[in-house]
Design an enzyme around this catalytic site. Structure first.
Site, PDB file in Angstrom:
ATOM      1  N   SER A  62       0.833  -1.208   0.000  1.00  0.00           N
ATOM      2  CA  SER A  62       0.000   0.000   0.000  1.00  0.00           C
ATOM      3  C   SER A  62       0.869   1.261   0.000  1.00  0.00           C
ATOM      4  O   SER A  62       2.022   1.245   0.444  1.00  0.00           O
ATOM      5  CB  SER A  62      -0.897   0.017   1.240  1.00  0.00           C
ATOM      6  OG  SER A  62      -1.689  -1.151   1.279  1.00  0.00           O
TER       7      SER A  62
HETATM    8  N1  SAM Z   1      -0.665  -4.901   4.009  1.00  0.00           N
HETATM    9  C1  SAM Z   1       0.111  -5.188   2.828  1.00  0.00           C
HETATM   10  C2  SAM Z   1       1.482  -4.576   2.878  1.00  0.00           C
HETATM   11  O1  SAM Z   1       1.810  -3.883   3.836  1.00  0.00           O
HETATM   12  O2  SAM Z   1       2.250  -4.842   1.935  1.00  0.00           O
HETATM   13  C3  SAM Z   1      -0.601  -4.812   1.553  1.00  0.00           C
HETATM   14  C4  SAM Z   1      -1.735  -5.690   1.295  1.00  0.00           C
HETATM   15  S1  SAM Z   1      -2.198  -5.890  -0.395  1.00  0.00           S
HETATM   16  C5  SAM Z   1      -2.886  -4.314  -0.767  1.00  0.00           C
HETATM   17  C6  SAM Z   1      -3.585  -6.980  -0.101  1.00  0.00           C
HETATM   18  C7  SAM Z   1      -3.184  -8.365   0.308  1.00  0.00           C
HETATM   19  O3  SAM Z   1      -4.341  -9.040   0.770  1.00  0.00           O
HETATM   20  C8  SAM Z   1      -2.605  -9.200  -0.807  1.00  0.00           C
HETATM   21  O4  SAM Z   1      -1.360  -9.707  -0.428  1.00  0.00           O
HETATM   22  C9  SAM Z   1      -3.630 -10.318  -0.986  1.00  0.00           C
HETATM   23  O5  SAM Z   1      -3.074 -11.545  -1.383  1.00  0.00           O
HETATM   24  C10 SAM Z   1      -4.213 -10.379   0.412  1.00  0.00           C
HETATM   25  N2  SAM Z   1      -5.533 -11.027   0.504  1.00  0.00           N
HETATM   26  C11 SAM Z   1      -6.600 -10.929  -0.308  1.00  0.00           C
HETATM   27  N3  SAM Z   1      -7.618 -11.679   0.156  1.00  0.00           N
HETATM   28  C12 SAM Z   1      -7.178 -12.263   1.308  1.00  0.00           C
HETATM   29  C13 SAM Z   1      -7.742 -13.137   2.260  1.00  0.00           C
HETATM   30  N4  SAM Z   1      -8.995 -13.614   2.159  1.00  0.00           N
HETATM   31  N5  SAM Z   1      -7.000 -13.527   3.322  1.00  0.00           N
HETATM   32  C14 SAM Z   1      -5.723 -13.081   3.463  1.00  0.00           C
HETATM   33  N6  SAM Z   1      -5.122 -12.257   2.591  1.00  0.00           N
HETATM   34  C15 SAM Z   1      -5.842 -11.844   1.531  1.00  0.00           C
END
Ligand code: SAM
Length: 215
Positions: A62
């Protein structure tokens, strides 16, 4: 040799002047976590631009202003126990862990390779109060519930019931809610079993995919 420390300081100063960063706790946390170690090696030069960056598998780390805003809204204390859904690079978890040094962050990631990426990045910064768990975070992480704070860093069609069920009395949950293209950053507070919502404006996240997210 790139001066990452100077770049980090400049970014944090910008985030303060733009009003995203307000508290000493979160300012120090963002000054203390090297974002360049949470992006792919060949992208490190751009780690202090205030924008999301690709981390593989169609996912992103993000933008710093969103990390600053969400971390401030969590209202962390030294010993907060936090659930994060969506570890990605591990950067948001690292900032929370630095802002709650006597607390602990359980961070759930559905893509196994990204869970490993986050674990490696956190280890390279010697951050020990985060555990990255592989799985579907829409179901939370029952083993360590309840949580005083829950942060979801992917876009959901609604607030997952499982997460509300794992939020302590007095706790706060932050989640982007909307469609796949635009969401509203929603805060939910558990006030004695009554869930009170507050909206914090527009945002754009990758989709939350899972049992209680997008299919
Ligand atoms: N917080 C992260 C960082 O600091 O880099 C950025 C997160 S990224 C915008 C969103 C993440 O959510 C992705 O890695 C994606 O694979 C994960 N994601 C999506 N659906 C999910 C779920 N049901 N459970 C866990 N992770 C999930």
């Amino acid at each position: 040799m790139m001066d990452f420390v100077a770049k980090r300081r400049r970014l944090v100063e910008c985030l303060v002047s733009e009003g995203y960063l307000r508290s000493r706790r979160v300012i120090d946390a963002m000054l203390g976590v090297p974002r360049e170690l949470f992006v792919p090696e060949d992208a490190r030069a751009g780690a202090y631009a205030d924008c999301p960056m690709p981390i593989g598998f169609g996912q992103t780390i993000s933008a710093p202003h969103m990390v600053a805003l969400m971390t401030e809204l969590l209202g962390l204390e030294d010993d907060s126990v936090v659930l994060e859904v969506g570890s990605g690079s591990g950067y948001q978890a690292a900032v929370i862990a630095a802002a709650a040094p006597d607390g602990f962050v359980y961070s759930v990631e559905r893509i196994e390779s990204l869970a490993d990426f986050a674990r490696d990045n956190l280890a390279s910064c010697k951050i020990r109060n985060v555990e990255v768990v592989s799985g579907d975070g829409t179901l939370g992480y029952v083993r360590k519930a309840p949580y005083g704070r829950i942060i979801v860093t992917a876009a959901a069609p609604g607030v997952p019931e499982s997460l509300l069920g794992q939020l302590s009395d007095g706790g706060r949950l932050l989640i982007p809610v909307g469609d796949r293209f635009l969401q509203d950053l929603v805060e939910v507070r558990n006030e004695g079993g009554k869930f009170v919502e507050k909206h914090h404006g527009g945002c754009v996240f990758v989709p939350l995919i899972g049992e209680e997210g997008w299919k």
